[in-house]
Enzyme design. Structure first.
Site, PDB file in Angstrom:
ATOM      1  N   HIS A  79       4.279  -5.910  -6.418  1.00  0.00           N
ATOM      2  CA  HIS A  79       3.683  -4.629  -5.998  1.00  0.00           C
ATOM      3  C   HIS A  79       4.603  -3.482  -6.417  1.00  0.00           C
ATOM      4  O   HIS A  79       5.645  -3.251  -5.811  1.00  0.00           O
ATOM      5  CB  HIS A  79       3.470  -4.623  -4.473  1.00  0.00           C
ATOM      6  CG  HIS A  79       2.792  -3.394  -3.948  1.00  0.00           C
ATOM      7  ND1 HIS A  79       1.653  -3.433  -3.158  1.00  0.00           N
ATOM      8  CD2 HIS A  79       3.087  -2.083  -4.081  1.00  0.00           C
ATOM      9  CE1 HIS A  79       1.295  -2.208  -2.839  1.00  0.00           C
ATOM     10  NE2 HIS A  79       2.141  -1.361  -3.379  1.00  0.00           N
ATOM     11  N   HIS A  81       4.605   0.616  -8.718  1.00  0.00           N
ATOM     12  CA  HIS A  81       3.820   1.765  -9.201  1.00  0.00           C
ATOM     13  C   HIS A  81       4.534   2.339 -10.423  1.00  0.00           C
ATOM     14  O   HIS A  81       5.174   3.388 -10.344  1.00  0.00           O
ATOM     15  CB  HIS A  81       3.688   2.828  -8.110  1.00  0.00           C
ATOM     16  CG  HIS A  81       2.881   2.387  -6.941  1.00  0.00           C
ATOM     17  ND1 HIS A  81       1.525   2.638  -6.835  1.00  0.00           N
ATOM     18  CD2 HIS A  81       3.214   1.686  -5.837  1.00  0.00           C
ATOM     19  CE1 HIS A  81       1.076   2.116  -5.699  1.00  0.00           C
ATOM     20  NE2 HIS A  81       2.082   1.530  -5.070  1.00  0.00           N
ATOM     21  N   LYS A  84       3.919   6.028 -11.435  1.00  0.00           N
ATOM     22  CA  LYS A  84       4.502   7.114 -10.638  1.00  0.00           C
ATOM     23  C   LYS A  84       6.014   7.215 -10.817  1.00  0.00           C
ATOM     24  O   LYS A  84       6.609   8.231 -10.474  1.00  0.00           O
ATOM     25  CB  LYS A  84       4.253   6.866  -9.146  1.00  0.00           C
ATOM     26  CG  LYS A  84       2.817   6.933  -8.682  1.00  0.00           C
ATOM     27  CD  LYS A  84       2.780   6.820  -7.136  1.00  0.00           C
ATOM     28  CE  LYS A  84       1.380   7.021  -6.578  1.00  0.00           C
ATOM     29  NZ  LYS A  84       0.529   5.834  -6.710  1.00  0.00           N
ATOM     30  N   HIS A 230      -4.146  -1.625  -0.808  1.00  0.00           N
ATOM     31  CA  HIS A 230      -3.159  -0.949   0.037  1.00  0.00           C
ATOM     32  C   HIS A 230      -3.854  -0.760   1.381  1.00  0.00           C
ATOM     33  O   HIS A 230      -4.902  -0.103   1.445  1.00  0.00           O
ATOM     34  CB  HIS A 230      -2.821   0.433  -0.512  1.00  0.00           C
ATOM     35  CG  HIS A 230      -1.828   0.440  -1.622  1.00  0.00           C
ATOM     36  ND1 HIS A 230      -2.075  -0.106  -2.850  1.00  0.00           N
ATOM     37  CD2 HIS A 230      -0.561   0.946  -1.676  1.00  0.00           C
ATOM     38  CE1 HIS A 230      -1.003   0.071  -3.616  1.00  0.00           C
ATOM     39  NE2 HIS A 230      -0.079   0.703  -2.934  1.00  0.00           N
ATOM     40  N   GLU A 233      -1.144   1.729   5.802  1.00  0.00           N
ATOM     41  CA  GLU A 233       0.232   2.227   5.611  1.00  0.00           C
ATOM     42  C   GLU A 233       0.419   3.428   6.536  1.00  0.00           C
ATOM     43  O   GLU A 233       0.512   4.583   6.103  1.00  0.00           O
ATOM     44  CB  GLU A 233       0.461   2.613   4.142  1.00  0.00           C
ATOM     45  CG  GLU A 233       1.928   2.856   3.829  1.00  0.00           C
ATOM     46  CD  GLU A 233       2.194   3.144   2.362  1.00  0.00           C
ATOM     47  OE1 GLU A 233       1.243   3.100   1.543  1.00  0.00           O
ATOM     48  OE2 GLU A 233       3.356   3.414   2.024  1.00  0.00           O
ATOM     49  N   ASP A 331       7.578  -1.755  -4.644  1.00  0.00           N
ATOM     50  CA  ASP A 331       6.783  -0.551  -4.423  1.00  0.00           C
ATOM     51  C   ASP A 331       7.309   0.589  -5.305  1.00  0.00           C
ATOM     52  O   ASP A 331       7.606   0.364  -6.461  1.00  0.00           O
ATOM     53  CB  ASP A 331       6.758  -0.177  -2.932  1.00  0.00           C
ATOM     54  CG  ASP A 331       5.450   0.501  -2.540  1.00  0.00           C
ATOM     55  OD1 ASP A 331       4.533   0.568  -3.368  1.00  0.00           O
ATOM     56  OD2 ASP A 331       5.343   0.950  -1.384  1.00  0.00           O
ATOM     57  N   ASN A 332       7.466   1.775  -4.749  1.00  0.00           N
ATOM     58  CA  ASN A 332       7.763   2.946  -5.583  1.00  0.00           C
ATOM     59  C   ASN A 332       9.242   3.060  -5.941  1.00  0.00           C
ATOM     60  O   ASN A 332      10.100   2.556  -5.230  1.00  0.00           O
ATOM     61  CB  ASN A 332       7.332   4.206  -4.848  1.00  0.00           C
ATOM     62  CG  ASN A 332       5.853   4.187  -4.525  1.00  0.00           C
ATOM     63  OD1 ASN A 332       5.414   3.409  -3.697  1.00  0.00           O
ATOM     64  ND2 ASN A 332       5.101   5.013  -5.211  1.00  0.00           N
TER      65      ASN A 332
HETATM   66 ZN   LIG Z   1       2.088   0.669  -3.171  1.00  0.00          ZN
END
Ligand SMILES: [Zn+2]
Length: 437
Positions: A79, A81, A84, A230, A233, A331-332
């Site tokens: 997972h 991104h 981004k 998602h 969250e 994640d990010n």
């Molecule tokens: Zn995410």
């Protein structure tokens, strides 16, 4: 063995006295120590592991005696991104909040996300992940119109360029309420299917959530697509879209893989509500991924100068106890959803150990960055484990035990891919400076 080099003989090499964990090697666990490590000799020929045997007396002092250094499989990061990533210098999060992140990313996407911009940032991120020892990544791609027409072709090109180094998967990402525009949704589904992607969305507790989930599941079934959501969250007690997704899967008889990220609100709900949700989830082919770094950053962020009181992660212990496939992931990275990070799964696992308490006992928690995400992504059994006949893709840690591996950044780790030590130089940050003006 000296420094970062392995002494080779002909077309391969043997590593002596390496520490392998019972969560990634099929060894005799009764020989392993209290932490789950056993001492092995591992032989590589060309790009395969040909032999894994318990170390014997002759192993000590042999060429490439690693003296108990931990050897892990290459990582699977399910997972991320990548679209981004690394926009922070030009678009920080103004207040560290979730709404602040959404707004900041939306503004940056509209202003800056050309194909060239995304490609350069993705390339940077993939170089980092590869250098840290990651072999497979799933990224979400913001797919709100018109971004999907820009980002998906870039992803397809990057998947091709990185084939053999990092196996790339992508899932589309859009607020599920955007799917009310059914004509647009159909074009997105076609795009995802044609690109060999995964159908993904962000669920919110909108009044028509069940109908929108029905639409998504129908599209997944008609087009034979896997799903990735998602969900929840947030700290809002009323956020139960994890259960809504499980109920929709059941309603539609959907048996393909579903991966669900975040599920933060579950940790805030009363026990009877939690049990109801876990029952529904355990009854489906659902894997859950917690994102400890991003969730610690965003969840329970307070604007009144007070201290956060909860961790933001979901109930992985309860899920694992019920046989649900659980993972942790990056994640990010350096974007408004998370100001830090570099796609290093050692850092992710370290943070998960601290935040979710993957210790006392460690048990098979390491699978959460190896075999479990591989299963969630539908990768074959060669991913996330070390086995005779399997690919020689692994990470030689500096540490010899969990406390040593998890206490330092492991910046001197050695990454072996296809039987050869790779160059682990990380890209310099200034490679992206031209995009940050
Ligand atoms: Zn995410």
């Amino acid at each position: 063995m000296s420094g970062g080099s392995i002494v080779r003989t002909g077309t391969g090499f043997s590593l002596h006295r390496v520490h392998l964990h019972d969560s990634w090697v099929d060894g005799d666990a009764s020989r392993h120590d209290a932490e789950g490590f056993g001492l092995y000799d591992l032989t590589v020929e060309n790009d395969r592991i040909t032999r894994i045997v318990p170390s014997g007396a002759a192993s000590e002092g042999a060429q490439n005696d690693l003296r108990r250094r931990v050897v892990m499989p290459a990582f699977v990061d399910c997972h991320t991104h990548l679209d981004k990533g690394h926009i922070w210098p030009r678009q920080p999060n103004p207040d560290g909040s979730f709404p602040g992140a959404l707004e900041a990313v939306g503004a940056d996407r509209a202003a800056n996300w050309s194909a060239e911009d995304i490609e350069a940032r993705m390339e940077f991120a993939l170089k980092c992940a590869y250098a840290y020892g990651t072999k497979a990544i799933r990224t979400h791609l913001d797919s709100l119109p018109p971004q999907e027409t820009i980002s998906w072709p870039v992803f397809e090109a990057m998947r091709e360029r990185w084939a053999g180094r990092i196996d790339l998967q992508a899932a589309c990402l859009f607020g599920i309420d955007t799917g009310r525009d059914e004509a647009w949704f159909k074009t997105l589904v076609d795009r995802v299917r044609n690109a060999g992607g995964v159908l993904g969305a962000v669920t919110f507790m909108v009044p028509d959530l069940d109908e929108l989930l029905d639409m998504v599941f129908r599209a997944a079934i008609e087009n034979q697509l896997q799903l990735d959501f998602h969900a929840d969250e947030t700290d809002a007690l009323e956020a139960v879209s994890l259960r809504k997704i499980a109920e929709a899967a059941k309603r539609h008889g959907y048996e393909d893989r579903i991966l669900i990220g975040h599920c933060c609100s579950l940790a805030r709900q009363p026990d009877d509500e939690v049990l109801r949700t876990l029952d529904a989830v355990a009854d489906c082919n659902i894997s859950v991924v917690s994102l400890p770094m991003c969730n610690m950053y965003l969840q329970d962020r307070r604007s009144d100068g007070t201290t956060p009181r909860w961790r933001g992660v979901t109930l992985l212990h309860e899920m694992k106890a019920r046989g649900i496939n659980v993972c942790v992931a990056s994640d990010n990275t350096r974007d408004p959803f998370y100001a830090y990070g570099d796609l290093d799964m050692v850092e992710v696992y370290r943070m998960a150990t601290r935040t979710i308490q993957f210790d006392h006992p460690v048990a098979d928690w390491p699978k959460s960055v190896f075999a479990n995400p591989a299963r969630a992504m539908g990768l074959d059994e060669n991913y996330g484990r070390l086995a005779e006949g399997g690919p020689a893709d692994f990470v030689i840690c500096e540490g010899r035990s969990w406390t040593e591996v998890l206490s330092r950044p492991e910046s001197g780790r050695i990454v072996v891919r296809d039987g050869a030590v790779i160059d682990r130089a990380l890209p310099a940050y200034d490679e992206l400076d031209h995009l940050m003006e």
